[in-house]
Design a protein around this motif. Structure first.
Motif, PDB file in Angstrom:
ATOM      1  N   GLU A  34       0.830  -1.207   0.000  1.00  8.14           N
ATOM      2  CA  GLU A  34       0.000   0.000   0.000  1.00  8.14           C
ATOM      3  C   GLU A  34       0.865   1.257   0.000  1.00  8.14           C
ATOM      4  O   GLU A  34       0.620   2.203  -0.755  1.00  8.14           O
ATOM      5  CB  GLU A  34      -0.919   0.018   1.222  1.00  8.14           C
ATOM      6  CG  GLU A  34      -2.092  -0.941   1.152  1.00  8.14           C
ATOM      7  CD  GLU A  34      -2.943  -0.918   2.420  1.00  8.14           C
ATOM      8  OE1 GLU A  34      -4.022  -1.546   2.413  1.00  8.14           O
ATOM      9  OE2 GLU A  34      -2.525  -0.286   3.417  1.00  8.14           O
ATOM     10  N   ASN A  94       2.653   1.880  -3.286  1.00 13.93           N
ATOM     11  CA  ASN A  94       1.748   2.309  -4.362  1.00 13.93           C
ATOM     12  C   ASN A  94       1.141   3.688  -4.125  1.00 13.93           C
ATOM     13  O   ASN A  94       0.924   4.450  -5.076  1.00 13.93           O
ATOM     14  CB  ASN A  94       0.616   1.295  -4.535  1.00 13.93           C
ATOM     15  CG  ASN A  94       1.118  -0.032  -5.079  1.00 13.93           C
ATOM     16  OD1 ASN A  94       2.180  -0.098  -5.708  1.00 13.93           O
ATOM     17  ND2 ASN A  94       0.379  -1.104  -4.826  1.00 13.93           N
ATOM     18  N   ASN A  95       0.856   4.025  -2.862  1.00  6.12           N
ATOM     19  CA  ASN A  95       0.086   5.246  -2.577  1.00  6.12           C
ATOM     20  C   ASN A  95       0.722   6.178  -1.544  1.00  6.12           C
ATOM     21  O   ASN A  95       0.114   7.200  -1.183  1.00  6.12           O
ATOM     22  CB  ASN A  95      -1.318   4.861  -2.081  1.00  6.12           C
ATOM     23  CG  ASN A  95      -2.061   3.984  -3.080  1.00  6.12           C
ATOM     24  OD1 ASN A  95      -2.228   4.364  -4.228  1.00  6.12           O
ATOM     25  ND2 ASN A  95      -2.485   2.805  -2.631  1.00  6.12           N
ATOM     26  N   ASN A  96       1.907   5.814  -1.039  1.00 10.06           N
ATOM     27  CA  ASN A  96       2.571   6.606  -0.001  1.00 10.06           C
ATOM     28  C   ASN A  96       1.734   6.750   1.277  1.00 10.06           C
ATOM     29  O   ASN A  96       1.876   7.728   2.018  1.00 10.06           O
ATOM     30  CB  ASN A  96       2.936   8.004  -0.531  1.00 10.06           C
ATOM     31  CG  ASN A  96       4.085   7.960  -1.516  1.00 10.06           C
ATOM     32  OD1 ASN A  96       5.017   7.174  -1.358  1.00 10.06           O
ATOM     33  ND2 ASN A  96       3.996   8.757  -2.559  1.00 10.06           N
ATOM     34  N   LYS A  97       0.853   5.809   1.503  1.00  9.90           N
ATOM     35  CA  LYS A  97       0.063   5.784   2.735  1.00  9.90           C
ATOM     36  C   LYS A  97      -0.473   4.372   2.939  1.00  9.90           C
ATOM     37  O   LYS A  97      -0.477   3.557   2.003  1.00  9.90           O
ATOM     38  CB  LYS A  97      -1.097   6.782   2.685  1.00  9.90           C
ATOM     39  CG  LYS A  97      -2.100   6.525   1.572  1.00  9.90           C
ATOM     40  CD  LYS A  97      -3.203   7.583   1.576  1.00  9.90           C
ATOM     41  CE  LYS A  97      -4.218   7.307   0.466  1.00  9.90           C
ATOM     42  NZ  LYS A  97      -5.302   8.331   0.457  1.00  9.90           N
TER      43      LYS A  97
END
Length: 207
Positions: free
Chosen positions: A79, A82-85
């Motif tokens: 996660e 892919n999304n920096n969170k």
């Protein structure tokens, strides 16, 4: 990318990297191990009604042997890449974020290439060698030579200019027995017999 100064994965790897000769191989292996770790489940070492013991040991620098069940850890790791969170914030997700930052850092890590060394002459010896190999260099001004030779020898023009000034002095710090003997080794070939004879003459004058 976050400030990684407190990332313990990075600190551990930097310490290990200093002790390894083949640094590229170590980096590549670490990246491979991380990919394998985060895309698989840990083998079960022992399982009872009370607990399950997982094997998280790897052939790597990073140590996540304490982790246990890694499904959620791997989910948070992906996660964050892919999304920096992450979808949750807890101890496991925070550790996964730190590990993901480590993975990013490894992929961006640049290993300085060691240039192959072809010469063991110092700068003074290089200039002295050119002086005997090409006597016509004296026909040019020091500024002209300094600018050109700085490009050829990859030496600052100021250093060359300084050595050129000393080169033609009788009691020059460049004209030493040590430097002459080094050049005799360099020119020790029948083709350069005239030069080696001149160098030996210079040494005899100093003895």
């Amino acid at each position: 990318m976050k400030n990684n100064s407190s990332n313990h994965f990075i600190k551990a790897f930097e310490t290990e990297l200093k002790t390894i000769e083949n640094k590229v191989s170590l980096i590549q292996n670490e990246i491979i191990q991380i990919k394998a770790f985060t895309t698989s489940e840990a083998p079960v070492l022992k399982s009872t009604k009370m607990f399950t013991l997982y094997d998280n040991k790897t052939n790597s620098v990073f140590d996540l042997s304490f982790l246990g069940f890694r499904k959620h850890f791997n989910k948070f790791f992906t996660e964050y890449l892919n999304n920096n969170k992450t979808s949750e914030v807890n101890e496991t997700s925070q550790k996964a974020v730190e590990f993901a930052e480590y993975y990013k850092w490894l992929n961006e890590l640049k290993v300085p290439k060691t240039r192959e060394k072809f010469s063991d002459l110092n700068n003074e010896q290089k200039l002295l060698a050119l002086h005997y190999l090409f006597p016509s260099l004296r026909d040019y001004t020091q500024n002209q030579l300094a600018n050109v030779l700085s490009q050829i020898l990859n030496i600052g023009p100021e250093n060359i200019r300084k050595n050129l000034s000393a080169l033609y002095k009788k009691d020059s710090e460049i004209r030493t027995i040590e430097n002459y003997e080094k050049l005799i080794e360099l020119f020790e070939n029948k083709t350069f017999e005239t030069i080696t004879n001149k160098l030996n003459w210079e040494i005899n004058q100093m003895s």
